[in-house]
Enzyme design. Structure first.
Site, PDB file in Angstrom:
ATOM      1  N   LYS A  15      44.702  97.571 107.575  1.00 22.83           N
ATOM      2  CA  LYS A  15      45.178  98.530 106.573  1.00 22.83           C
ATOM      3  C   LYS A  15      44.206  99.694 106.385  1.00 22.83           C
ATOM      4  CE  LYS A  15      45.579  95.744 103.016  1.00 22.83           C
ATOM      5  NZ  LYS A  15      45.049  94.494 103.607  1.00 22.83           N
ATOM      6  N   ARG A  88      48.733  93.905  94.653  1.00 22.32           N
ATOM      7  CA  ARG A  88      48.363  92.639  95.296  1.00 22.32           C
ATOM      8  C   ARG A  88      49.164  91.471  94.732  1.00 22.32           C
ATOM      9  NH1 ARG A  88      43.875  94.318  98.259  1.00 22.32           N
ATOM     10  NH2 ARG A  88      42.561  92.627  98.916  1.00 22.32           N
ATOM     11  N   ARG A 122      33.901  92.634 111.742  1.00 19.87           N
ATOM     12  CA  ARG A 122      34.053  93.934 111.089  1.00 19.87           C
ATOM     13  C   ARG A 122      32.720  94.405 110.517  1.00 19.87           C
ATOM     14  NH1 ARG A 122      38.782  94.779 106.878  1.00 19.87           N
ATOM     15  NH2 ARG A 122      37.844  93.123 105.648  1.00 19.87           N
ATOM     16  N   ARG A 155      30.510  93.234 104.963  1.00 17.08           N
ATOM     17  CA  ARG A 155      30.899  92.980 103.578  1.00 17.08           C
ATOM     18  C   ARG A 155      30.586  91.534 103.198  1.00 17.08           C
ATOM     19  NH1 ARG A 155      37.002  95.197 103.188  1.00 17.08           N
ATOM     20  NH2 ARG A 155      37.104  93.356 101.875  1.00 17.08           N
ATOM     21  N   ARG A 166      40.727  84.275 101.144  1.00 17.64           N
ATOM     22  CA  ARG A 166      41.464  85.530 100.941  1.00 17.64           C
ATOM     23  C   ARG A 166      42.857  85.440 101.571  1.00 17.64           C
ATOM     24  NH1 ARG A 166      37.329  89.476 103.414  1.00 17.64           N
ATOM     25  NH2 ARG A 166      38.825  91.114 102.995  1.00 17.64           N
TER      26      ARG A 166
HETATM   27  P1  AMP Z   1      40.159  94.762 100.271  1.00 19.37           P
HETATM   28  O1  AMP Z   1      39.125  95.774 100.617  1.00 19.37           O
HETATM   29  O2  AMP Z   1      41.513  95.378 100.010  1.00 19.37           O
HETATM   30  O3  AMP Z   1      40.223  93.629 101.256  1.00 19.37           O
HETATM   31  O4  AMP Z   1      39.714  94.124  98.874  1.00 19.37           O
HETATM   32  C1  AMP Z   1      38.505  93.397  98.748  1.00 19.37           C
HETATM   33  C2  AMP Z   1      38.523  92.575  97.480  1.00 19.37           C
HETATM   34  O5  AMP Z   1      38.647  93.436  96.341  1.00 19.37           O
HETATM   35  C3  AMP Z   1      39.690  91.603  97.348  1.00 19.37           C
HETATM   36  O6  AMP Z   1      39.451  90.376  98.011  1.00 19.37           O
HETATM   37  C4  AMP Z   1      39.771  91.442  95.832  1.00 19.37           C
HETATM   38  O7  AMP Z   1      38.738  90.603  95.350  1.00 19.37           O
HETATM   39  C5  AMP Z   1      39.474  92.852  95.343  1.00 19.37           C
HETATM   40  N1  AMP Z   1      40.709  93.658  95.223  1.00 19.37           N
HETATM   41  C6  AMP Z   1      41.065  94.753  95.948  1.00 19.37           C
HETATM   42  N2  AMP Z   1      42.245  95.245  95.544  1.00 19.37           N
HETATM   43  C7  AMP Z   1      42.658  94.434  94.526  1.00 19.37           C
HETATM   44  C8  AMP Z   1      43.798  94.401  93.688  1.00 19.37           C
HETATM   45  N3  AMP Z   1      44.796  95.291  93.811  1.00 19.37           N
HETATM   46  N4  AMP Z   1      43.876  93.421  92.745  1.00 19.37           N
HETATM   47  C9  AMP Z   1      42.902  92.511  92.603  1.00 19.37           C
HETATM   48  N5  AMP Z   1      41.805  92.474  93.359  1.00 19.37           N
HETATM   49  C10 AMP Z   1      41.676  93.419  94.322  1.00 19.37           C
END
Ligand code: AMP
Length: 211
Positions: A15, A88, A122, A155, A166
């Site tokens: 994404k 989410r 990554r 990360r 996740r």
């Molecule tokens: P991502 O970079 O989209 O993989 O997000 C990394 C982490 O940020 C996720 O595993 C969640 O802990 C948090 N996160 C990101 N977007 C959301 C969201 N819309 N709602 C809740 N937690 C989020």
């Protein structure tokens, strides 16, 4: 382009990589909740302090923390935008309906074994959030961002154990959103496997066909 796009897909489905490129080409504003939250963590803001534990454990950050972030960003945008990582869950999708008319949801489909490999290899830029893969998209100089020269890092939530959690959370909370947007007739499923360029072309074709 007056596109209001939601990008769906499991963690590691590509994404972030695809979103940046699409927004550059179509002139859309990119809103990535993951990037915004990581920035808050880095800057040690009160939001960052509250969010960090959830993120490191591979859990969703509580809605009330994320929703404020999105409201503020979306309201300030006049043209098109693309949301990466939001909504989410169904509660977030409902909230989004009250502030924007989403006209396209793109769902990136990738097999789970490929996802784990992608995430573990990554690396992300500390400065500009550009994303690399040690094999599929390596930086020109090891450990350095091609775009801004920033330091690359892994990360804290990109370990294999956290990735599995996740993915579990994704299937339970986020995957049902594909059906929600499908029922509205605005979902396109895109095969997210293969070369980055090939996936990008599929997404671009789908967006141009639909909007
Ligand atoms: P991502 O970079 O989209 O993989 O997000 C990394 C982490 O940020 C996720 O595993 C969640 O802990 C948090 N996160 C990101 N977007 C959301 C969201 N819309 N709602 C809740 N937690 C989020």
């Amino acid at each position: 382009m007056d596109a209001k796009i939601v990008l769906l897909g499991a963690p590691g489905s590509g994404k972030g990589t695809q979103a940046k490129r699409l927004c550059d080409e179509l002139g859309l504003t990119l809103i990535s909740t993951g990037d915004l939250l990581r920035e808050a963590v880095r800057n040690n803001t009160s939001l960052g302090v509250k969010a960090k534990g959830f993120m490191d454990a591979g859990k969703l950050v509580p809605d009330e923390l994320v929703i404020g972030l999105i409201q503020e960003k979306v309201k300030g945008i006049k043209d098109g935008f693309l949301l990466d990582g939001f909504p989410r869950n169904l509660e977030q999708a409902k909230m989004l309906d009250t502030i924007a008319d989403i006209n396209l949801a793109v769902n990136l489909d990738v097999n789970e074994d490929i996802i784990v490999d992608r995430i573990v290899k990554r690396r992300s830029c500390k400065q500009c959030n550009e994303v690399y893969h040690l094999e599929a998209k390596p930086p020109k100089a090891a450990g350095k961002c091609d775009k801004c020269g920033g330091e690359l890092y892994q990360r804290t939530d990109d370990s294999e154990a956290t990735v599995r959690e996740r993915l579990r959370v994704y299937k339970e909370r986020t995957l049902p959103l594909a059906k929600l947007y499908q029922d509205r007739g605005i979902l396109v499923n895109v095969d997210g496997q293969g070369e980055i360029d090939a996936v990008y072309k599929r997404i671009l074709d789908a967006v141009k066909r639909k909007l």
